[in-house]
Design a protein around this motif. Structure first.
Motif, PDB file in Angstrom:
ATOM      1  N   ASN A  56       0.857  -1.191   0.000  1.00 53.34           N
ATOM      2  CA  ASN A  56       0.000   0.000   0.000  1.00 53.34           C
ATOM      3  C   ASN A  56       0.887   1.233   0.000  1.00 53.34           C
ATOM      4  OD1 ASN A  56       0.185  -1.152   2.890  1.00 53.34           O
ATOM      5  ND2 ASN A  56      -0.237   1.025   3.199  1.00 53.34           N
ATOM      6  N   LEU A  76      -9.742  -7.536   8.645  1.00 45.59           N
ATOM      7  CA  LEU A  76      -9.390  -6.128   8.480  1.00 45.59           C
ATOM      8  C   LEU A  76      -8.142  -5.801   9.288  1.00 45.59           C
ATOM      9  CD1 LEU A  76     -12.886  -4.398   8.720  1.00 45.59           C
ATOM     10  CD2 LEU A  76     -11.305  -4.274   6.788  1.00 45.59           C
ATOM     11  N   LEU A  78      -5.820  -2.615  11.268  1.00 45.42           N
ATOM     12  CA  LEU A  78      -5.566  -1.259  11.737  1.00 45.42           C
ATOM     13  C   LEU A  78      -4.090  -1.001  11.521  1.00 45.42           C
ATOM     14  CD1 LEU A  78      -7.334  -1.508  15.223  1.00 45.42           C
ATOM     15  CD2 LEU A  78      -8.346  -0.893  13.018  1.00 45.42           C
ATOM     16  N   ILE A  79      -3.779   0.172  10.994  1.00 45.55           N
ATOM     17  CA  ILE A  79      -2.367   0.507  10.845  1.00 45.55           C
ATOM     18  C   ILE A  79      -2.097   1.857  11.496  1.00 45.55           C
ATOM     19  CG2 ILE A  79      -2.804   1.379   8.510  1.00 45.55           C
ATOM     20  CD1 ILE A  79       0.134   0.673   7.892  1.00 45.55           C
ATOM     21  N   CYS A  80      -1.075   1.876  12.315  1.00 47.46           N
ATOM     22  CA  CYS A  80      -0.753   3.098  13.057  1.00 47.46           C
ATOM     23  C   CYS A  80       0.011   4.060  12.152  1.00 47.46           C
ATOM     24  CB  CYS A  80       0.077   2.772  14.295  1.00 47.46           C
ATOM     25  SG  CYS A  80       0.559   4.263  15.195  1.00 47.46           S
ATOM     26  N   ASP A 110     -13.071  -4.976   0.407  1.00 46.93           N
ATOM     27  CA  ASP A 110     -11.813  -5.661   0.140  1.00 46.93           C
ATOM     28  C   ASP A 110     -10.923  -5.585   1.380  1.00 46.93           C
ATOM     29  OD1 ASP A 110      -9.299  -6.442  -0.560  1.00 46.93           O
ATOM     30  OD2 ASP A 110      -9.273  -5.399  -2.469  1.00 46.93           O
ATOM     31  N   SER A 113      -6.927  -5.019   0.960  1.00 46.95           N
ATOM     32  CA  SER A 113      -6.288  -3.744   0.621  1.00 46.95           C
ATOM     33  C   SER A 113      -6.756  -2.579   1.482  1.00 46.95           C
ATOM     34  CB  SER A 113      -6.500  -3.426  -0.866  1.00 46.95           C
ATOM     35  OG  SER A 113      -7.849  -3.491  -1.208  1.00 46.95           O
ATOM     36  N   THR A 114      -7.820  -2.787   2.231  1.00 49.04           N
ATOM     37  CA  THR A 114      -8.275  -1.703   3.108  1.00 49.04           C
ATOM     38  C   THR A 114      -7.341  -1.549   4.305  1.00 49.04           C
ATOM     39  OG1 THR A 114     -10.598  -1.948   2.508  1.00 49.04           O
ATOM     40  CG2 THR A 114     -10.120  -0.971   4.653  1.00 49.04           C
ATOM     41  N   MET A 115      -6.950  -0.320   4.547  1.00 48.26           N
ATOM     42  CA  MET A 115      -6.115  -0.036   5.712  1.00 48.26           C
ATOM     43  C   MET A 115      -6.856   0.969   6.584  1.00 48.26           C
ATOM     44  SD  MET A 115      -3.553  -1.889   4.918  1.00 48.26           S
ATOM     45  CE  MET A 115      -2.263  -1.428   6.066  1.00 48.26           C
ATOM     46  N   ILE A 116      -7.174   0.553   7.794  1.00 50.67           N
ATOM     47  CA  ILE A 116      -7.846   1.458   8.709  1.00 50.67           C
ATOM     48  C   ILE A 116      -6.791   2.241   9.467  1.00 50.67           C
ATOM     49  CG2 ILE A 116      -9.339   1.609  10.731  1.00 50.67           C
ATOM     50  CD1 ILE A 116     -10.787  -0.869   9.678  1.00 50.67           C
ATOM     51  N   LEU A 117      -6.759   3.532   9.215  1.00 47.38           N
ATOM     52  CA  LEU A 117      -5.681   4.362   9.744  1.00 47.38           C
ATOM     53  C   LEU A 117      -6.024   4.975  11.091  1.00 47.38           C
ATOM     54  CD1 LEU A 117      -4.822   6.261   6.447  1.00 47.38           C
ATOM     55  CD2 LEU A 117      -3.750   4.207   7.361  1.00 47.38           C
ATOM     56  N   GLY A 118      -5.001   5.159  11.888  1.00 51.08           N
ATOM     57  CA  GLY A 118      -5.208   5.794  13.177  1.00 51.08           C
ATOM     58  C   GLY A 118      -3.928   5.786  13.990  1.00 51.08           C
TER      59      GLY A 118
END
Lengths: 127, 127
Positions: A56, A76, A78-80, A110, A113-118
């Motif tokens: 990504n 899913l 979560l990516i810091c 998807d 490829s989905t990146m949940i940001l935070g």
DNA sequence: TTGCGTGCAAAGGTTTTGCATGGCA
DNA sequence: TGCCATGCAAAACCTTTGCACGCAA
């Protein structure tokens, strides 16, 4: 099938940092002097095409970043944004949410490829 | 404060396509002959810095894309990888999910920059 | 010999930047 | 005059690609 040492070296590196999403620039730096830049990019692309690494884009570093995660298609993440750490959401709430998106919003999510940001717990406590 | 016509033209363009995330290349094409490339990039960056447009990276088109959304800080978004359409998740399930991430995973979710990727209803029925 | 992984250098494409110009207060 | 938006061209940057070399089957 790719079988060179270089592949193994790169893959080992990612396996060592399974919980991280690693920018290409960092990989280049890691293997500087050992492999050519072009070789590294070719390896990364190959590993991504084989779905061994996930790719990504990191807008802050302005380059792609890669992650090794063998089972990432089914949950899913979560990516810091601060430290790059990845959390894998294997909980029921996440599954429920994905199902809701599908059923109520007719949207095929998807997960790979989905990146949940935070910001992760550790990084937010540092601040 | 920026007050030129160019700003208004660009903003109007995005307002007309509120449900879309528009690649920079498309904006360049739209205003080709009217504004210089550098001007467009400068406008887009300024609008993003002012939080009027939201910016994310389109890996397929290999360029940034921008979206006008006045209230996007407070909800999650689905974005169709095929057509670029954006769905705004104002439902209770999404709020519950965000709350769950915060409470159970101690992760401060950034709703503004998170893009939930997938395929929308229309695009999946075309296929 | 043939195939293929590799290094090197150059090219590619988007985005940014330096600089000069021109409009407007 | 002074400020600032703009155009133009060049630079910057990551990434890809063309080509030649060398090793192994």
């Amino acid at each position: 099938m790719i079988q060179t040492n270089f592949n193994q070296m790169i893959l080992d590196y990612f396996k060592k940092h399974q919980e991280q999403s690693i920018p290409s620039l960092k990989v280049l730096e890691e293997f500087r002097g050992q492999m050519n830049k072009a070789t590294i990019y070719r390896k990364l692309n190959a590993l991504e095409e084989q779905k061994i690494l996930r790719k990504n884009y990191n807008m802050e570093k302005k380059c792609y970043e890669y992650q090794y995660c063998p089972e990432c298609k089914n949950h899913l993440h979560l990516i810091c944004k601060s430290c790059g750490k990845i959390l894998h959401l294997n909980c029921e709430s996440a599954k429920t949410f994905v199902q809701h998106i599908s059923l109520e919003h007719q949207f095929l999510l998807d997960q790979e490829s989905t990146m949940i940001l935070g910001i992760c717990k550790e990084c937010s406590s540092h601040a």
